[in-house]
Design an enzyme around this catalytic site. Structure first.
Site, PDB file in Angstrom:
ATOM      1  N   HIS A   1      -6.110  -7.394  -0.305  1.00  0.00           N
ATOM      2  CA  HIS A   1      -6.338  -5.993  -0.663  1.00  0.00           C
ATOM      3  C   HIS A   1      -5.590  -5.639  -1.950  1.00  0.00           C
ATOM      4  O   HIS A   1      -4.493  -6.147  -2.199  1.00  0.00           O
ATOM      5  CB  HIS A   1      -5.854  -5.072   0.461  1.00  0.00           C
ATOM      6  CG  HIS A   1      -6.474  -5.355   1.784  1.00  0.00           C
ATOM      7  ND1 HIS A   1      -5.904  -6.191   2.723  1.00  0.00           N
ATOM      8  CD2 HIS A   1      -7.638  -4.912   2.331  1.00  0.00           C
ATOM      9  CE1 HIS A   1      -6.682  -6.250   3.792  1.00  0.00           C
ATOM     10  NE2 HIS A   1      -7.739  -5.486   3.589  1.00  0.00           N
TER      11      HIS A   1
ATOM     12  N   HIS B   1       0.820  -1.224   0.000  1.00  0.00           N
ATOM     13  CA  HIS B   1       0.000   0.000   0.000  1.00  0.00           C
ATOM     14  C   HIS B   1       0.849   1.267   0.000  1.00  0.00           C
ATOM     15  O   HIS B   1       0.291   2.375  -0.010  1.00  0.00           O
ATOM     16  CB  HIS B   1      -0.932   0.016   1.215  1.00  0.00           C
ATOM     17  CG  HIS B   1      -1.951  -1.086   1.219  1.00  0.00           C
ATOM     18  ND1 HIS B   1      -2.786  -1.323   0.154  1.00  0.00           N
ATOM     19  CD2 HIS B   1      -2.247  -2.036   2.154  1.00  0.00           C
ATOM     20  CE1 HIS B   1      -3.566  -2.367   0.426  1.00  0.00           C
ATOM     21  NE2 HIS B   1      -3.249  -2.818   1.628  1.00  0.00           N
TER      22      HIS B   1
ATOM     23  N   ASP C   1      -2.529 -10.647  -2.373  1.00  0.00           N
ATOM     24  CA  ASP C   1      -3.061 -10.199  -1.078  1.00  0.00           C
ATOM     25  C   ASP C   1      -4.567  -9.933  -1.212  1.00  0.00           C
ATOM     26  O   ASP C   1      -5.062  -9.620  -2.300  1.00  0.00           O
ATOM     27  CB  ASP C   1      -2.329  -8.906  -0.674  1.00  0.00           C
ATOM     28  CG  ASP C   1      -2.651  -8.439   0.739  1.00  0.00           C
ATOM     29  OD1 ASP C   1      -1.841  -8.719   1.641  1.00  0.00           O
ATOM     30  OD2 ASP C   1      -3.700  -7.785   0.927  1.00  0.00           O
TER      31      ASP C   1
ATOM     32  N   ASP D   1      -4.088 -12.843   3.691  1.00  0.00           N
ATOM     33  CA  ASP D   1      -5.335 -12.364   4.292  1.00  0.00           C
ATOM     34  C   ASP D   1      -6.563 -12.644   3.434  1.00  0.00           C
ATOM     35  O   ASP D   1      -7.680 -12.319   3.842  1.00  0.00           O
ATOM     36  CB  ASP D   1      -5.251 -10.876   4.672  1.00  0.00           C
ATOM     37  CG  ASP D   1      -4.594 -10.011   3.636  1.00  0.00           C
ATOM     38  OD1 ASP D   1      -4.238 -10.521   2.554  1.00  0.00           O
ATOM     39  OD2 ASP D   1      -4.426  -8.795   3.900  1.00  0.00           O
TER      40      ASP D   1
HETATM   41 ZN   LIG Z   1      -3.963  -7.142   2.803  1.00  0.00          ZN
END
Ligand SMILES: [Zn+2]
Length: 343
Positions: free
Chosen positions: A195, A158, A193, A282
């Site tokens: 996200h 991120h 991931d 995740d």
């Molecule tokens: Zn994540």
């Protein structure tokens, strides 16, 4: 397979963040390292301490003013009367076309996307060692290893060139990809991931030498909200070199593996020299974020499928939070990856 990790990566110990406006314990806990070390060792990895590479390979991805901010902001913050102990932003520019602020509070808002990445006195040291683990994983592959694992904690995907966010400060996957380019002309980052890898996308959005591919929970109702949609394809020379494959919430193994097949078609057409896997765990059905429903055995199938690309590969750790199966999920992925016999 070598697993790169330095104990300094555990020192960053963020206390809190805001979730739907409410103060919550920060889930990016140092204990993640203990679970991931168990997982890596159970997969047969040998844990190797990375070298201190200095700022060179990090500055190849991040801006000088951002690195200066990360190094010095904690000490500056302590001089503000009644400030919080950790550096946490409370004001942000709406766009990045305004003046670069001189004040610590202004710079925190400029360089931090959200409240999820508090900076303490240990953060700068931890994030450098995390990035150096990624550098050494790439170097091991450049030296002839078919694959290497970087236990990167704090995570990185991120983080943009000059912005922290979502528990991430330095973009370890981008650092590894850039390192590969010292002896490669085309590199892929495949981000699995939960996200979207918004920072990674942002860093390479206008470039064609790094193809960025991300499979993730649909950001229409999920972090990071503003990026990760299927129509984001890159800009200028990078147009066509970014592929987002958002999945509906609670998608499981079959949907994820089907998305991987779509990713593989694009990756093979690109004919890359090397691969970075941005490995988040995740997407697991029992992860506290609860966005997707991948099973422990599903990670083995994903690992085997990715190994089937037959590319020199640096596996760079991203997310995956405290739950009973965190160690097993890493073992499952790495064992699946190695089970093809191509390591
Ligand atoms: Zn994540």
């Amino acid at each position: 397979m070598k697993a790169f990790y330095a104990q300094e990566q555990k020192r960053h110990d963020p206390k809190g963040f805001l979730s739907s406006g409410a103060p919550q314990p920060n889930p990016e806990q140092p204990e993640r390292v203990e679970r991931l070390l168990i997982g890596a060792r159970d997969a047969g990895c040998s844990v190797v301490r990375p070298r201190d590479h200095g700022l060179g390979p990090i500055a190849a991805v991040h801006t000088p003013e951002y690195l200066d901010f990360l190094e010095h902001i904690y000490a500056r913050w302590q001089r503000i009367a009644e400030a919080s102990d950790e550096v946490i932003p409370n004001i942000h520019p709406l766009a990045r076309d305004g003046r670069y602020p001189a004040s610590a509070v202004g710079q925190a808002g400029y360089h931090m996307a959200d409240t999820a990445c508090p900076i303490s006195g240990e953060t700068w040291e931890s994030v450098r060692w995390s990035a150096w683990s990624a550098v050494d994983a790439a170097d091991a592959v450049l030296a002839g290893d078919r694959a290497a694992y970087a236990l990167c904690r704090p995570p990185g995907h991120h983080a943009f060139a000059d912005v922290a966010g979502g528990f991430c400060f330095l973009n370890n996957s981008a650092v590894a990809a850039q390192r590969f380019l010292s002896n490669a002309s085309r590199v892929v980052i495949l981000d699995i991931d939960l996200h979207h890898g918004n920072g990674t996308q942002g860093i390479f959005y206008q470039r064609s030498d790094v193809l960025t591919v991300s499979i993730h929970a649909d950001p229409v109702r999920f972090y990071p909200f503003f990026w990760g949609h299927a129509d984001e394809r890159g800009e200028g020379p990078g147009l066509g070199y970014n592929l987002n494959l958002p999945l509906e919430r609670k998608s499981g193994d079959a949907d994820f593996l089907a998305a991987l097949d779509v990713a593989f078609r694009r990756i093979r057409a690109y004919a890359p020299d090397a691969l970075v896997v941005a490995l988040g765990l995740d997407a697991f059905e029992g992860d506290p974020f609860g966005g997707l429903s991948v099973s422990t055995s599903g990670f083995a199938r994903m690992g085997a499928a990715i190994a089937g690309l037959g590319l020199p590969t640096a596996i760079v750790h991203e997310g995956g939070y405290l739950c009973d199966a965190l160690s097993d999920n890493l073992t499952s992925f790495l064992t699946g990856f190695g089970a093809t016999g191509k390591l």
